[in-house]
Design a protein around this motif. Structure first.
Motif, PDB file in Angstrom:
ATOM      1  N   LEU A  61      29.444 -28.814 -30.181  1.00  7.37           N
ATOM      2  CA  LEU A  61      30.212 -27.638 -30.605  1.00  7.37           C
ATOM      3  C   LEU A  61      31.712 -27.872 -30.493  1.00  7.37           C
ATOM      4  N   PHE A  62      32.125 -28.553 -29.437  1.00  8.77           N
ATOM      5  CA  PHE A  62      33.554 -28.780 -29.219  1.00  8.77           C
ATOM      6  C   PHE A  62      34.088 -29.957 -30.014  1.00  8.77           C
ATOM      7  N   GLY A  63      33.212 -30.624 -30.780  1.00 12.82           N
ATOM      8  CA  GLY A  63      33.651 -31.731 -31.605  1.00 12.82           C
ATOM      9  C   GLY A  63      33.791 -33.038 -30.859  1.00 12.82           C
ATOM     10  N   GLU A  64      33.394 -33.064 -29.573  1.00 10.46           N
ATOM     11  CA  GLU A  64      33.479 -34.295 -28.782  1.00 10.46           C
ATOM     12  C   GLU A  64      32.372 -35.271 -29.182  1.00 10.46           C
ATOM     13  N   GLN A  65      31.309 -34.734 -29.731  1.00  8.35           N
ATOM     14  CA  GLN A  65      30.206 -35.551 -30.239  1.00  8.35           C
ATOM     15  C   GLN A  65      30.019 -35.186 -31.701  1.00  8.35           C
ATOM     16  N   LYS A  66      29.987 -36.159 -32.568  1.00  2.35           N
ATOM     17  CA  LYS A  66      30.063 -35.907 -34.006  1.00  2.35           C
ATOM     18  C   LYS A  66      28.831 -35.233 -34.579  1.00  2.35           C
ATOM     19  N   LYS A  67      27.649 -35.512 -34.048  1.00  2.00           N
ATOM     20  CA  LYS A  67      26.442 -34.936 -34.640  1.00  2.00           C
ATOM     21  C   LYS A  67      25.354 -34.785 -33.587  1.00  2.00           C
ATOM     22  N   VAL A  68      24.354 -33.971 -33.928  1.00  5.83           N
ATOM     23  CA  VAL A  68      23.203 -33.803 -33.052  1.00  5.83           C
ATOM     24  C   VAL A  68      22.425 -35.116 -33.044  1.00  5.83           C
ATOM     25  N   PRO A  69      22.184 -35.691 -31.860  1.00  5.43           N
ATOM     26  CA  PRO A  69      21.513 -36.995 -31.829  1.00  5.43           C
ATOM     27  C   PRO A  69      20.042 -36.910 -32.243  1.00  5.43           C
ATOM     28  N   GLU A  70      19.534 -38.021 -32.739  1.00  3.48           N
ATOM     29  CA  GLU A  70      18.104 -38.107 -33.005  1.00  3.48           C
ATOM     30  C   GLU A  70      17.402 -38.394 -31.682  1.00  3.48           C
ATOM     31  N   ILE A  71      16.383 -37.607 -31.385  1.00  2.69           N
ATOM     32  CA  ILE A  71      15.690 -37.718 -30.100  1.00  2.69           C
ATOM     33  C   ILE A  71      14.243 -38.109 -30.346  1.00  2.69           C
ATOM     34  N   ASN A  72      13.764 -39.035 -29.605  1.00  2.00           N
ATOM     35  CA  ASN A  72      12.344 -39.387 -29.639  1.00  2.00           C
ATOM     36  C   ASN A  72      11.812 -39.326 -28.215  1.00  2.00           C
ATOM     37  N   ARG A  73      11.148 -38.232 -27.901  1.00 10.33           N
ATOM     38  CA  ARG A  73      10.561 -38.083 -26.581  1.00 10.33           C
ATOM     39  C   ARG A  73       9.266 -37.311 -26.715  1.00 10.33           C
ATOM     40  N   LYS A  74       8.558 -37.200 -25.622  1.00 12.58           N
ATOM     41  CA  LYS A  74       7.250 -36.569 -25.670  1.00 12.58           C
ATOM     42  C   LYS A  74       7.357 -35.061 -25.814  1.00 12.58           C
ATOM     43  N   ASN A  75       8.305 -34.451 -25.102  1.00 11.02           N
ATOM     44  CA  ASN A  75       8.401 -32.996 -25.045  1.00 11.02           C
ATOM     45  C   ASN A  75       9.509 -32.463 -25.947  1.00 11.02           C
ATOM     46  N   ILE A  76       9.168 -31.452 -26.745  1.00  9.33           N
ATOM     47  CA  ILE A  76      10.165 -30.786 -27.588  1.00  9.33           C
ATOM     48  C   ILE A  76      11.202 -30.084 -26.712  1.00  9.33           C
ATOM     49  N   LEU A  77      10.724 -29.418 -25.652  1.00  8.85           N
ATOM     50  CA  LEU A  77      11.600 -28.701 -24.719  1.00  8.85           C
ATOM     51  C   LEU A  77      11.558 -29.412 -23.365  1.00  8.85           C
ATOM     52  N   ASP A  78      12.717 -29.778 -22.816  1.00 12.29           N
ATOM     53  CA  ASP A  78      12.693 -30.356 -21.484  1.00 12.29           C
ATOM     54  C   ASP A  78      12.795 -29.237 -20.439  1.00 12.29           C
ATOM     55  N   GLN A  79      12.685 -29.604 -19.173  1.00 10.45           N
ATOM     56  CA  GLN A  79      12.613 -28.604 -18.106  1.00 10.45           C
ATOM     57  C   GLN A  79      13.892 -27.780 -17.995  1.00 10.45           C
ATOM     58  N   GLU A  80      15.035 -28.404 -18.227  1.00  7.99           N
ATOM     59  CA  GLU A  80      16.309 -27.685 -18.130  1.00  7.99           C
ATOM     60  C   GLU A  80      16.370 -26.545 -19.142  1.00  7.99           C
ATOM     61  N   ILE A  81      15.962 -26.815 -20.380  1.00  9.91           N
ATOM     62  CA  ILE A  81      15.998 -25.787 -21.420  1.00  9.91           C
ATOM     63  C   ILE A  81      14.931 -24.722 -21.175  1.00  9.91           C
ATOM     64  N   LEU A  82      13.761 -25.138 -20.710  1.00  6.97           N
ATOM     65  CA  LEU A  82      12.721 -24.164 -20.361  1.00  6.97           C
ATOM     66  C   LEU A  82      13.221 -23.211 -19.283  1.00  6.97           C
ATOM     67  N   ASN A  83      13.928 -23.740 -18.313  1.00  4.70           N
ATOM     68  CA  ASN A  83      14.465 -22.915 -17.239  1.00  4.70           C
ATOM     69  C   ASN A  83      15.484 -21.901 -17.762  1.00  4.70           C
ATOM     70  N   ILE A  84      16.330 -22.345 -18.703  1.00  3.69           N
ATOM     71  CA  ILE A  84      17.316 -21.432 -19.297  1.00  3.69           C
ATOM     72  C   ILE A  84      16.611 -20.306 -20.044  1.00  3.69           C
ATOM     73  N   LEU A  85      15.628 -20.667 -20.872  1.00  2.00           N
ATOM     74  CA  LEU A  85      14.938 -19.659 -21.680  1.00  2.00           C
ATOM     75  C   LEU A  85      14.119 -18.704 -20.822  1.00  2.00           C
ATOM     76  N   GLU A  86      13.537 -19.202 -19.743  1.00  2.00           N
ATOM     77  CA  GLU A  86      12.665 -18.373 -18.920  1.00  2.00           C
ATOM     78  C   GLU A  86      13.429 -17.527 -17.907  1.00  2.00           C
TER      79      GLU A  86
END
Length: 350
Positions: A61-86
């Protein structure tokens, strides 16, 4: 929640061809939200559908990283994001344009998790995104629109293209437009005048969807209005006109061509301004929309014709996008508009 602020997860990016437009919208929204009233958790979604960590999302968002990275992992949502949403948020603002964001999929996901969100629900989002269903519903409610046909990929495969082209040309006249049923930002749309361009247009549109809308060409000015609210509490903005130097208002004209003009308010008669407001509310209610939508019209004042083109349930939302500019004309600032959208979402969810 842990503080008196309203906690919002700002979803952006996503699997759609409108991924980059979504980032621009989210950047404007993040910067405009009052940090005294809101705690914002930016959460980017990659083009593969993976949720990105808040730290990386902020860098995007702040332009420090040019694009959303391509991710290849097992879980769509990691624990940090699950914690935020829950545990940390009051609602989600899904600033996702096009498929996998504006089409009901993310709304259904949030409904399953019992998380509140800004904008239309699953059904209204799906109907607004699928222009074939949208047009059939508008027809049912006698909302005026151009002549159209629905074309599925399997139907095309069963017919010879010259014969199909001639039938469409006879029914809709030439030129006509071909567009994917489920896509936004004028992506995949072509204007067709002859058989050779017909073949190319089908190939382009089928890249994005297996169902197409074939529409007659309309002589008229492109006028837009913005709608905010739910139930009987609906506000309609001023009307605005788009003047493009392109053959039609395509993706290039919308986001890259500096010569495209936005005229706000549109220079049309008071009677037609009122008619556009009326049709905007009728279309908004017809699909069961709530919160936010932008309505696109064709207006021919000489022949006294106003036709609805489409409804967009999560329109572009930068500070220079048509939706906020139309409300700015009637005295609602960008920040006030965001406040109102949040208030509607919280009230709708009760």
């Amino acid at each position: 929640m842990s503080n008196s602020k309203i906690n919002i997860a700002l979803f952006f990016g996503g699997r759609s061809a409108e991924h980059e437009v979504s980032i621009l919208s989210a950047r404007s929204i993040y910067n405009a939200f009052s940090k005294e009233k809101y705690k914002i958790y930016p959460i980017a979604i990659s083009k593969q559908g993976y949720f990105i960590s808040p730290a990386e999302s902020e860098a995007i968002l702040f332009g420090e990283q040019k694009k959303v990275p391509e991710i290849n992992r097992k879980n769509i949502l990691d624990q940090e994001i699950l914690n935020i949403l829950e545990n940390k948020i009051d609602l989600v603002f899904p600033v996702l344009h096009g498929p996998y964001g504006e089409d009901g999929k993310i709304q259904g996901f949030l409904d399953t998790l019992n998380i509140k969100y800004v904008g239309c629900d699953l059904l209204a989002s799906a109907v607004g995104m699928d222009k074939a269903v949208m047009k059939e519903i508008f027809s049912y409610y006698n909302i005026p629109q151009s002549e159209f046909r629905i074309l599925k990929k399997e139907d095309v495969n069963k017919q010879k293209l010259p014969k199909l082209f001639q039938k469409l040309a006879d029914d809709l006249k030439r030129p006509f437009f071909i567009k994917p049923a489920n896509m936004g930002s004028s992506i995949g749309i072509s204007k067709v005048k002859e058989l050779s361009s017909f073949k190319a247009a089908l190939k382009e549109a089928f890249k994005y969807d297996n169902k197409l809308i074939i529409e007659s060409s309309v002589e008229g000015r492109e006028i837009e209005s913005a709608v905010l609210g739910s139930g009987d509490q609906i506000q309609v903005s001023a009307a605005g006109e788009i003047i493009s130097t392109h053959d039609f208002y395509d993706y290039q004209a919308k986001y890259k061509d500096q010569s495209t003009e936005l005229i706000i308010p549109a220079e049309i008669s008071e009677a037609n301004k009122e008619k556009i407001k009326e049709l905007s509310i009728r279309a908004f209610k017809a699909i069961g929309a709530a919160g936010i939508s932008r309505l696109d019209f064709f207006v021919n004042e000489k022949e006294n014709i106003i036709l609805i083109n489409e409804i967009n349930t999560m329109p572009g939302f930068t500070q220079f996008s048509m939706y906020p500019l139309l409300f700015k004309e009637v005295g609602m600032s960008y920040m006030e508009l965001l406040d109102e959208l949040v208030n509607i979402a919280l009230a709708e969810a009760k």
